[in-house]
Structure formats: C-alpha cells, structure tokens
Design a protein around this motif. Structure first.
Motif, short mmCIF file in Angstrom:
data_model
loop_
_atom_site.label_atom_id
_atom_site.label_comp_id
_atom_site.label_asym_id
_atom_site.label_seq_id
_atom_site.Cartn_x
_atom_site.Cartn_y
_atom_site.Cartn_z
N HIS A 77 -14.05 14.32 -50.76
CA HIS A 77 -14.63 13.14 -50.11
C HIS A 77 -13.70 12.65 -49.00
N SER A 78 -14.29 12.40 -47.85
CA SER A 78 -13.53 11.91 -46.70
C SER A 78 -13.62 10.41 -46.54
N GLY A 79 -14.41 9.75 -47.36
CA GLY A 79 -14.55 8.31 -47.24
C GLY A 79 -15.37 7.76 -48.39
N PHE A 80 -15.64 6.45 -48.30
CA PHE A 80 -16.51 5.77 -49.25
C PHE A 80 -17.12 4.57 -48.55
N THR A 102 -6.42 7.88 -42.31
CA THR A 102 -5.16 8.25 -42.97
C THR A 102 -4.81 9.73 -42.84
N GLY A 103 -5.77 10.55 -42.45
CA GLY A 103 -5.54 11.98 -42.39
C GLY A 103 -5.60 12.67 -43.73
N ARG A 104 -6.03 11.97 -44.78
CA ARG A 104 -6.10 12.54 -46.13
C ARG A 104 -7.49 12.33 -46.72
N GLN A 105 -7.75 13.01 -47.83
CA GLN A 105 -9.02 12.93 -48.52
C GLN A 105 -8.78 12.70 -50.01
N VAL A 106 -9.85 12.44 -50.74
CA VAL A 106 -9.79 12.39 -52.19
C VAL A 106 -10.71 13.45 -52.75
N MET A 107 -10.56 13.72 -54.05
CA MET A 107 -11.35 14.75 -54.72
C MET A 107 -12.11 14.12 -55.89
N VAL A 108 -13.41 14.38 -55.97
CA VAL A 108 -14.19 13.96 -57.13
C VAL A 108 -14.22 15.13 -58.11
N TYR A 109 -13.55 14.95 -59.23
CA TYR A 109 -13.43 15.99 -60.26
C TYR A 109 -13.22 15.26 -61.58
N GLY A 110 -14.14 15.41 -62.50
CA GLY A 110 -14.12 14.62 -63.72
C GLY A 110 -12.83 14.72 -64.50
N GLN A 111 -12.39 13.60 -65.07
CA GLN A 111 -11.18 13.60 -65.89
C GLN A 111 -11.32 14.57 -67.05
N THR A 112 -12.53 14.69 -67.59
CA THR A 112 -12.75 15.65 -68.69
C THR A 112 -12.43 17.07 -68.25
N GLU A 113 -12.83 17.42 -67.03
CA GLU A 113 -12.60 18.78 -66.54
C GLU A 113 -11.11 19.01 -66.28
N LEU A 114 -10.45 18.01 -65.71
CA LEU A 114 -9.01 18.13 -65.48
C LEU A 114 -8.28 18.30 -66.81
N THR A 115 -8.67 17.52 -67.82
CA THR A 115 -8.06 17.64 -69.14
C THR A 115 -8.31 19.03 -69.73
N GLN A 130 -23.65 10.77 -50.65
CA GLN A 130 -22.62 11.81 -50.72
C GLN A 130 -21.23 11.23 -50.91
N GLU A 131 -21.10 9.91 -50.75
CA GLU A 131 -19.83 9.23 -50.98
C GLU A 131 -20.07 8.03 -51.89
N LEU A 132 -19.02 7.57 -52.56
CA LEU A 132 -19.15 6.44 -53.46
C LEU A 132 -19.55 5.18 -52.72
N ILE A 133 -20.31 4.32 -53.39
CA ILE A 133 -20.69 3.02 -52.84
C ILE A 133 -20.24 1.94 -53.81
N TYR A 134 -19.39 1.03 -53.33
CA TYR A 134 -18.97 -0.15 -54.09
C TYR A 134 -19.72 -1.34 -53.50
N ALA A 135 -20.60 -1.97 -54.29
CA ALA A 135 -21.51 -2.97 -53.73
C ALA A 135 -21.20 -4.37 -54.24
N ASN A 136 -21.17 -5.31 -53.31
CA ASN A 136 -21.10 -6.74 -53.60
C ASN A 136 -22.51 -7.31 -53.37
#
Length: 389
Positions: free
Chosen positions: A72-75, A92-105, A196-202
């Motif tokens: 993900h390049s943004g939200f 920032t020149g960086r990204q984040v990764m959506v990968y479930g904690q269960t899968e990482l574990t 395609q990216e997370l939405i945090y809604a107020n």
C-alpha cells in the motif's frame, strides 16, 4: 533445561525475537501457555511498517509475505462526505504492507524447527524467578509435570495478562493508562474490499474503518459503546451503518456478505516503565498497548524486538552490559511517539461521550487543515509508515 535466553510468549514478538537471536547463534527456548492452534487462531491486525518487513527479510522469512501481501502506498481519511488521501509513498518514499498477523506468525512458527528454535506450547503456571540475580529461571507445568528453564536473560513477550510484567517490583515501576469509553465492533467477511487502500472515517455517528486481509477478504469496524452487544448488530444492520459512516464514495463499492467472525474490542493506551529490570526484559503488549487507530501494535512490538535483539546479541558477542542497560530507554523513546500518534488519531476520528458541538467543529477543522496542507499530511504519513529506529 539450560539456555542463554528464555522467551515467554510465542506470539509474533516472541517468535521474531527468537529467530533474530538464533541467527546470531544465541541459544533460545520459547515458552507459550496456549496451543499452537490457539495462537494461530487469533484474529489480529495486518498493516506492517517497513521496520517489520525488513526484520522478516533479515531472517530470510519474507518470501511468502512479499508474494501474498498487498503493498500500500497510502490510505484515506474520511469525514462522511469526502476521502482525504494520505499518499505515504509520495510524502515519505516508503510504503506499508498488508499481511495478516496470523500469516506472519505462521511463517515464524513453521520455520522454527529447522532453525533450532525450541518452542514449548501448553505450558501452564509459568512463573519467573530471581530476575534480579545473574541466574534467573522460569518454572512451568506441562502434562502435569513441573519443569524449570535456567537462563541468563528472560524476555517477556507474553502480552498484557502474562506473568513477565508481574516480575518487575511495583516499587521500581510506573504504569500509565488511558481507557477509552467505546470499542470497535469488527466484522470479517469473504468479500472484496470497498477500497484498494484503508479508509479511516470520522462521522457524526462515530468512527468506521474499511480494511482488508487480502483481495477477497475484508475487515470492517465501527465505533460502538463499551456496553454494546454483538447480538444488537445483525449483519445487515452493520453493513448499513458502514455504508453511512464511510461515505458515499466508499459505500458505492461495498460488497456485503455473511460474517466469518464478529467481535467487540475495547480501546486502551498503556505504557509500563521500565521495560527492563535486572535480567527480565519486556517487549510488545507486556509493556505497552496502543489503540488500533493507526496500526501501531504489532509494529511497535517489532521495534522493541529490534532493540532487544541488538542488545542481547551485543551482550553475548562482547559481554556488553551497556547495551542491555540502554534497552528500555531506546525502546520507550519510540513507544511514546507511537502512543502519541495513536492517541492523536483516536481523538481526531472518534466521537467521545463528553464531546460537544465545539469539539466536533475542531475535528472538522482539523480534517480540513489536513486536506489542504502538505505539511500536515506529511506528518501523518511519517508516523503511519513508521518513524526511524
């Protein structure tokens, strides 16, 4: 049994620390009260900072993450009418990764036997002893038999309710805590995400979040009172509420489906100082908890593990006691910054029971400022993608 480092807790923090230490040739034993299946059954977050993905790459366990994870390049922030895009890659020149904690574990668990990382599951009555001495040890029961592990250091990665934090005497400790007067009602469903990216809604009715675990599995949340009950939220009502709070643009793309899992989680900010006492070192939820707003929980545990593995590796390489002594201060400096960011986003996006019309206007003004200011979006992006170690 003897080992150099005993780790209490086989969640992602404990397993990641174990793998990092084994890569440095340190002998490690991990003790976990639950079964392996129970550990994998925990439904948790899945937005990974670069810090976390880099640690997985360092120990050679990032291949499946990069293959199956979503970069993900943004939200988005939303105010009920519009989406405000936070382009973290451009800012920032960086990204984040959506990968479930269960899968990482699962990746960490599966690799443990081949790398000599011993894990004892279903260990009951775990207790830490003599942590102020040079010879601490752990006692536990398994299958009705008493066991003991002697170690040079004990690392508590056993969460908020684990025994490790209790080993730090109250006279030398300070706990800082804020409990929020609402919770998150979450639904997991096998439907494609609405964005395609997370939405945090107020929204004036309360907070909502649209997230995902994959391209075909979605995770949504709405803010609810702490005394609310899941029975009050049949699937159709929850989907209707999400469509209202996320706004018309997101609502047009919501695909509804039956809940695979539904739960209500309280929100809390918590920090315990110090994170080291004698030969016990705390990491992850045993030392701090952040609200899930901003996805800092797992990533903050990963940064603890980075500092802790560095300190212990230096100790066993060159008997560097200074590195061990500095661990708590280094970790807490980043912990408090992450706590600030999660607290700030929580205040911005949620409706508090004691808030009035002025408070609501302040939220709207802040969102307007973020939408119009590159500097404001940059500050958010820097914190979201993860501050430098």
């Amino acid at each position: 049994m003897r080992t150099q480092v005993a780790i209490v807790g086989a969640g992602p923090a404990g397993l990641l620390l174990g793998h990092l230490l084994r890569a440095e040739g340190v002998d490690v034993v991990v003790v976990e009260r639950a079964s392996a299946d129970y550990v994998l059954g925990r439904i948790r977050a899945g937005v990974l900072e670069r810090t976390t993905t880099d640690l997985m790459d360092r120990i050679g366990l990032g291949e499946r993450m990069h293959r199956e994870g979503l970069v993900h390049s943004g939200f988005h922030l939303a105010d009920g009418e519009r989406l405000i895009h936070i382009d973290i890659e451009a800012l920032t020149g960086r990204q984040v990764m959506v990968y479930g904690q269960t899968e990482l574990t699962r990746d960490l668990m599966d690799a443990a036997p081949g790398r000599g990382l011993q894990i004892v599951y279903e260990a009951s009555d775990v207790c830490l002893h003599d942590v102020e001495s040079d010879a601490p040890y752990i006692s536990y029961h398994k299958g009705g038999v008493a066991h003991r592990i002697d170690a040079q250091f004990i690392c508590g990665c056993d969460g908020y309710h684990g025994p490790s934090r209790q080993a730090v005497p109250a006279l030398v400790a300070t706990a800082y805590e804020k409990n929020y007067p609402f919770g998150w009602l979450g639904i997991l469903a096998d439907v494609p995400p609405c964005s395609q990216e997370l939405i945090y809604a107020n929204h004036e009715r309360g907070f909502a979040l649209a997230s995902m675990r994959s391209g075909s599995r979605s995770r949504y949340y709405v803010q609810v009172p702490l005394d609310d009950r899941i029975e009050n939220w049949p699937d159709e009502r929850l989907w209707d509420e999400l469509a209202i709070r996320l706004g018309p643009e997101a609502a047009a793309h919501i695909v509804r489906g039956p809940a695979l899992e539904k739960s209500i989680a309280p929100l809390r900010s918590f920090v315990f100082e110090p994170m080291r006492h004698g030969r016990v070192m705390l990491a992850g939820d045993s030392a701090h908890i952040v609200p899930p707003t901003g996805a800092k929980g797992l990533n903050l545990a990963a940064s603890d593990v980075h500092y802790l593995s560095e300190a212990l590796s230096r100790y066993f390489r060159s008997n560097d006691n200074d590195a061990v002594a500095a661990y708590s201060g280094r970790a807490l400096a980043r912990v408090w910054k992450a706590e600030r960011f999660s607290w700030q986003l929580t205040r911005l996006l949620h409706r508090f029971p004691d808030s009035d019309a002025f408070d609501r206007k302040m939220q709207i003004a802040e969102l307007d400022y973020i939408a119009s200011s590159v500097a404001a979006r940059t500050a958010i992006a820097e914190n979201y993608v993860g501050l430098p170690l």
